[in-house]
Structures are given as structure tokens and as C-alpha cells.
Design a protein around this motif. Structure first.
Motif, PDB file in Angstrom:
ATOM      1  N   LYS A 109       0.838  -1.211   0.000  1.00 11.39           N
ATOM      2  CA  LYS A 109       0.000   0.000   0.000  1.00 11.39           C
ATOM      3  C   LYS A 109       0.870   1.257   0.000  1.00 11.39           C
ATOM      4  CE  LYS A 109      -4.560  -1.057   1.691  1.00 11.39           C
ATOM      5  NZ  LYS A 109      -4.519  -2.345   2.455  1.00 11.39           N
ATOM      6  N   GLU A 110       1.960   1.201   0.776  1.00 12.22           N
ATOM      7  CA  GLU A 110       2.874   2.349   0.823  1.00 12.22           C
ATOM      8  C   GLU A 110       3.454   2.639  -0.549  1.00 12.22           C
ATOM      9  OE1 GLU A 110       5.790   1.511   3.850  1.00 12.22           O
ATOM     10  OE2 GLU A 110       4.236   1.494   5.406  1.00 12.22           O
ATOM     11  N   LEU A 111       3.848   1.583  -1.229  1.00 10.57           N
ATOM     12  CA  LEU A 111       4.424   1.770  -2.574  1.00 10.57           C
ATOM     13  C   LEU A 111       3.373   2.336  -3.534  1.00 10.57           C
ATOM     14  CD1 LEU A 111       6.666  -1.411  -3.096  1.00 10.57           C
ATOM     15  CD2 LEU A 111       7.333   0.878  -2.364  1.00 10.57           C
ATOM     16  N   GLU A 112       2.149   1.845  -3.405  1.00 14.20           N
ATOM     17  CA  GLU A 112       1.079   2.357  -4.272  1.00 14.20           C
ATOM     18  C   GLU A 112       0.831   3.848  -4.022  1.00 14.20           C
ATOM     19  OE1 GLU A 112      -2.109  -0.398  -3.627  1.00 14.20           O
ATOM     20  OE2 GLU A 112      -1.094  -1.913  -4.869  1.00 14.20           O
ATOM     21  N   ALA A 113       0.934   4.233  -2.752  1.00 11.60           N
ATOM     22  CA  ALA A 113       0.762   5.655  -2.418  1.00 11.60           C
ATOM     23  C   ALA A 113       1.877   6.484  -3.054  1.00 11.60           C
ATOM     24  CB  ALA A 113       0.754   5.830  -0.904  1.00 11.60           C
ATOM     25  N   LEU A 114       3.100   5.939  -3.011  1.00 11.71           N
ATOM     26  CA  LEU A 114       4.244   6.646  -3.624  1.00 11.71           C
ATOM     27  C   LEU A 114       4.015   6.842  -5.122  1.00 11.71           C
ATOM     28  CD1 LEU A 114       7.378   4.989  -1.910  1.00 11.71           C
ATOM     29  CD2 LEU A 114       6.316   7.206  -1.407  1.00 11.71           C
ATOM     30  N   ILE A 115       3.509   5.805  -5.764  1.00 14.91           N
ATOM     31  CA  ILE A 115       3.240   5.895  -7.205  1.00 14.91           C
ATOM     32  C   ILE A 115       2.162   6.945  -7.464  1.00 14.91           C
ATOM     33  CG2 ILE A 115       2.252   4.646  -9.182  1.00 14.91           C
ATOM     34  CD1 ILE A 115       3.655   2.103  -8.059  1.00 14.91           C
ATOM     35  N   GLU A 116       1.141   6.924  -6.643  1.00 12.46           N
ATOM     36  CA  GLU A 116       0.027   7.858  -6.797  1.00 12.46           C
ATOM     37  C   GLU A 116       0.510   9.302  -6.679  1.00 12.46           C
ATOM     38  OE1 GLU A 116      -3.345   8.406  -8.243  1.00 12.46           O
ATOM     39  OE2 GLU A 116      -2.572   6.357  -7.929  1.00 12.46           O
ATOM     40  N   GLN A 117       1.352   9.544  -5.664  1.00 13.41           N
ATOM     41  CA  GLN A 117       1.918  10.897  -5.486  1.00 13.41           C
ATOM     42  C   GLN A 117       2.641  11.356  -6.751  1.00 13.41           C
ATOM     43  OE1 GLN A 117       4.640  10.597  -2.221  1.00 13.41           O
ATOM     44  NE2 GLN A 117       3.006  10.445  -0.663  1.00 13.41           N
ATOM     45  N   ARG A 118       3.438  10.454  -7.294  1.00 12.75           N
ATOM     46  CA  ARG A 118       4.232  10.808  -8.482  1.00 12.75           C
ATOM     47  C   ARG A 118       3.331  11.070  -9.699  1.00 12.75           C
ATOM     48  NH1 ARG A 118       7.020   8.978  -4.901  1.00 12.75           N
ATOM     49  NH2 ARG A 118       9.277   9.282  -4.667  1.00 12.75           N
ATOM     50  N   LYS A 119       2.277  10.288  -9.796  1.00 14.66           N
ATOM     51  CA  LYS A 119       1.363  10.497 -10.922  1.00 14.66           C
ATOM     52  C   LYS A 119       0.680  11.866 -10.835  1.00 14.66           C
ATOM     53  CE  LYS A 119       0.400   5.781 -12.368  1.00 14.66           C
ATOM     54  NZ  LYS A 119      -0.480   4.621 -12.207  1.00 14.66           N
ATOM     55  N   GLU A 120       0.328  12.232  -9.599  1.00 13.48           N
ATOM     56  CA  GLU A 120      -0.293  13.553  -9.406  1.00 13.48           C
ATOM     57  C   GLU A 120       0.680  14.668  -9.770  1.00 13.48           C
ATOM     58  OE1 GLU A 120      -1.804  13.624  -5.390  1.00 13.48           O
ATOM     59  OE2 GLU A 120      -3.243  12.022  -5.892  1.00 13.48           O
ATOM     60  N   ARG A 121       1.948  14.451  -9.368  1.00 14.40           N
ATOM     61  CA  ARG A 121       2.949  15.459  -9.689  1.00 14.40           C
ATOM     62  C   ARG A 121       3.109  15.605 -11.206  1.00 14.40           C
ATOM     63  NH1 ARG A 121       7.935  13.904  -6.353  1.00 14.40           N
ATOM     64  NH2 ARG A 121       9.124  14.957  -7.988  1.00 14.40           N
ATOM     65  N   ILE A 122       3.088  14.489 -11.885  1.00 12.43           N
ATOM     66  CA  ILE A 122       3.210  14.522 -13.348  1.00 12.43           C
ATOM     67  C   ILE A 122       2.044  15.299 -13.959  1.00 12.43           C
ATOM     68  CG2 ILE A 122       3.083  13.099 -15.452  1.00 12.43           C
ATOM     69  CD1 ILE A 122       4.775  11.004 -13.950  1.00 12.43           C
ATOM     70  N   GLN A 123       0.859  15.049 -13.413  1.00 10.53           N
ATOM     71  CA  GLN A 123      -0.327  15.742 -13.932  1.00 10.53           C
ATOM     72  C   GLN A 123      -0.184  17.265 -13.792  1.00 10.53           C
ATOM     73  OE1 GLN A 123      -3.750  14.160 -12.025  1.00 10.53           O
ATOM     74  NE2 GLN A 123      -4.794  13.700 -13.956  1.00 10.53           N
ATOM     75  N   LYS A 124       0.302  17.684 -12.601  1.00  9.05           N
ATOM     76  CA  LYS A 124       0.500  19.127 -12.383  1.00  9.05           C
ATOM     77  C   LYS A 124       1.546  19.672 -13.341  1.00  9.05           C
ATOM     78  CE  LYS A 124      -0.957  19.445  -7.643  1.00  9.05           C
ATOM     79  NZ  LYS A 124      -0.453  18.973  -6.342  1.00  9.05           N
ATOM     80  N   LEU A 125       2.631  18.912 -13.484  1.00  9.77           N
ATOM     81  CA  LEU A 125       3.712  19.356 -14.385  1.00  9.77           C
ATOM     82  C   LEU A 125       3.206  19.479 -15.824  1.00  9.77           C
ATOM     83  CD1 LEU A 125       6.696  17.264 -12.967  1.00  9.77           C
ATOM     84  CD2 LEU A 125       6.437  19.748 -12.845  1.00  9.77           C
ATOM     85  N   ARG A 126       2.346  18.538 -16.207  1.00  4.72           N
ATOM     86  CA  ARG A 126       1.783  18.579 -17.565  1.00  4.72           C
ATOM     87  C   ARG A 126       0.966  19.875 -17.785  1.00  4.72           C
ATOM     88  NH1 ARG A 126       4.197  15.279 -20.772  1.00  4.72           N
ATOM     89  NH2 ARG A 126       4.109  13.063 -20.333  1.00  4.72           N
ATOM     90  N   GLN A 127       0.210  20.223 -16.753  1.00  7.82           N
ATOM     91  CA  GLN A 127      -0.593  21.450 -16.858  1.00  7.82           C
ATOM     92  C   GLN A 127       0.301  22.681 -17.017  1.00  7.82           C
ATOM     93  OE1 GLN A 127      -3.062  21.383 -13.408  1.00  7.82           O
ATOM     94  NE2 GLN A 127      -4.569  19.993 -14.357  1.00  7.82           N
ATOM     95  N   GLN A 128       1.381  22.685 -16.149  1.00  9.11           N
ATOM     96  CA  GLN A 128       2.313  23.819 -16.222  1.00  9.11           C
ATOM     97  C   GLN A 128       3.032  23.847 -17.563  1.00  9.11           C
ATOM     98  OE1 GLN A 128       4.648  22.974 -12.768  1.00  9.11           O
ATOM     99  NE2 GLN A 128       3.236  24.030 -11.376  1.00  9.11           N
ATOM    100  N   GLN A 129       3.371  22.649 -18.025  1.00 10.58           N
ATOM    101  CA  GLN A 129       4.081  22.516 -19.311  1.00 10.58           C
ATOM    102  C   GLN A 129       3.224  23.085 -20.451  1.00 10.58           C
ATOM    103  OE1 GLN A 129       4.377  18.575 -20.898  1.00 10.58           O
ATOM    104  NE2 GLN A 129       6.522  18.852 -21.513  1.00 10.58           N
ATOM    105  N   PHE A 130       1.941  22.873 -20.341  1.00 14.05           N
ATOM    106  CA  PHE A 130       0.986  23.306 -21.355  1.00 14.05           C
ATOM    107  C   PHE A 130       0.977  24.830 -21.508  1.00 14.05           C
ATOM    108  CE2 PHE A 130      -3.453  23.758 -22.977  1.00 14.05           C
ATOM    109  CZ  PHE A 130      -3.306  22.931 -24.082  1.00 14.05           C
TER     110      PHE A 130
END
Ligand SMILES: [Zn+2]
Length: 234
Positions: A61-82
Motif C-alpha cells: 500500500k505504501e508503494l502504491e501511495a508513492l506511485i500515486e503521489q508521483r502520478k499527481e505530480r506529473i499531472q501538475k507538471l503537464r498542466q504547467q508545461q501546457f
């Protein structure tokens, strides 16, 4: 007509059996516990196996949370990149996103290893369940035999005590009182033979007069060393 010694020998035999049964009844709770405790090690092993699965599940579960955090960060970065205007900035975002994706891959690999470990732990748990089951079968059989024996012991004891009372009613009170006192004191025998002028209870050599007295029928002679009643078999 039996002699007092003959009657007492029968009573003594009953009393010794009664003593054995009473001791056995006394030991019953301890024996029951011992039988049941055979499961303890198996129960503990199963608990440990289940603990291992739980721990690995939490790690997962901890690892899944880590992945989730990173995915959210990518989403934010994508928005900024846009919203960026030049290529250099755009590439900088792209680079950041790539490295986070790499992290995600690494975490996923760790998760995969962990999932295999969970499977292995589950296999161990299943083995422990089977081991506990087969031990339970053995223990239950043993408990059934134990309960049967316990019931028989109680029954036997009651029967013996009834017989003993009937025998005691038929005894000379003086002899019986004497016998009871000595039996209670020694706990093994109150009435013993004389062989080669030796007391069959304490094995001491008796003085000739005492050995001689013991030869007389129903003489109520007692050993001067241990106090047991003496009798002689011709
Ligand atoms: Zn003696």
C-alpha cells in the motif's frame, strides 16, 4: 470365615487401587492441558505467517501511495508545461516528467518483487493451516480418548469405594481403625509380610520374638521400626 488379615488384604488391595485412581483423577486437568498445548506451536506459526502477509500488504500500500503521489505530480507538471511559451522551458518540464516516470517504474519493480513475496507468504500460511488442521485431528482424537478414560476412572472409583464400604462394614472395628491409621500414614501398605524375619514394608530385620509373634494367626503384631501390621504366609 476369613481371618482379619485376609479381609484386610482385600481392603488394602481396594485402597491401593482407589489411591491410584484418585491420583489419576487429580492429574486429569494437567493431562488435558498438555494434550491441548500440542496445538500451541502450530497456532503460533500460523499467526506469524498471517503477520508476514499483513506486513507485506502494508508495504505494498505504501508503494502504491508513492506511485500515486508521483502520478499527481506529473499531472501538475503537464498542466504547467501546457502553459509555457518557449521550447527550452517545455523540454525542462519534459525532462522532469521523464525522471519521475523512471521513479514510478522503479517503484513498480519493487512492488512486483513484493507481490511475489506476498504469494510466497500466502503459500507458507496455507501450509501452516494444513499443519494445524492435521494436528487438530490428532489432538481431538486424543481428547476423545482422554474424556472416555476420565469418565471410566470416575465410574471405577465410585464402584471401588462402594465395594470398599461393604468390606469395611464386615470388618472388626479395632482392626479396621488400626489398619486405616497405618495406611493413611504410609500411603502404600499397612499390612506387610514377614519374610526371613524381615519386615516387608521397611525391610528391617525383626527381632526373633517379634518375627515369632507375627507367625501367630491374627496376632496384630506391628513392625517396631515402621509400625506396619505384620502377617506371615506359611
Ligand atoms: Zn517395618
Amino acid at each position: 470365615m476369613s481371618t482379619n488379615v485376609e479381609k484386610l488384604l482385600v481392603i488394602q488391595d481396594r485402597d491401593r487401587k482407589i489411591g491410584r485412581l484418585a491420583r489419576e483423577i487429580n492429574d486429569l486437568p494437567k493431562r488435558r492441558k498438555m494434550i491441548e498445548s500440542q496445538l500451541d506451536a502450530h497456532k503460533k506459526a500460523l499467526e506469524e505467517a498471517e503477520d508476514a502477509i499483513r506486513k507485506k500488504g502494508l508495504e505494498q500500500k505504501e508503494l502504491e501511495a508513492l506511485i500515486e503521489q508521483r502520478k499527481e505530480r506529473i499531472q501538475k507538471l503537464r498542466q504547467q508545461q501546457f502553459e509555457v511559451k518557449n521550447n527550452d522551458d517545455y523540454r525542462a518540464f519534459e525532462h522532469q516528467i521523464e525522471s519521475i516516470n523512471k521513479e514510478i517504474l522503479e517503484i513498480e519493480e519493487r512492488e512486483l518483487v513484493l507481490m511475489e513475496a506476498v504469494e510466497a507468504a500466502k503459500a507458507v500460511r496455507d501450509e501452516k493451516i494444513e499443519a494445524l488442521k492435521s494436528e487438530e485431528k490428532i489432538v481431538n482424537e486424543e481428547l476423545a480418548r482422554f474424556k472416555e478414560r476420565a469418565a471410566n476412572v470416575e465410574k471405577e472409583l465410585i464402584e471401588l469405594e462402594t465395594k470398599r464400604r461393604a468390606l469395611a462394614d464386615d470388618m472388626d472395628p479395632e482392626w479396621l481403625a488400626r489398619y486405616d491409621r497405618i495406611f493413611k500414614h504410609h500411603g502404600d501398605f499397612a499390612l506387610v509380610t514377614v519374610e526371613h524375619s524381615t519386615c516387608g514394608g521397611c525391610h528391617m530385620k525383626l527381632p526373633p520374638q517379634l518375627a515369632h509373634d507375627a507367625r501367630k494367626l491374627d496376632s496384630m503384631t506391628t513392625c517396631m521400626y515402621c509400625g506396619r501390621l505384620l502377617y506371615f504366609i506359611p
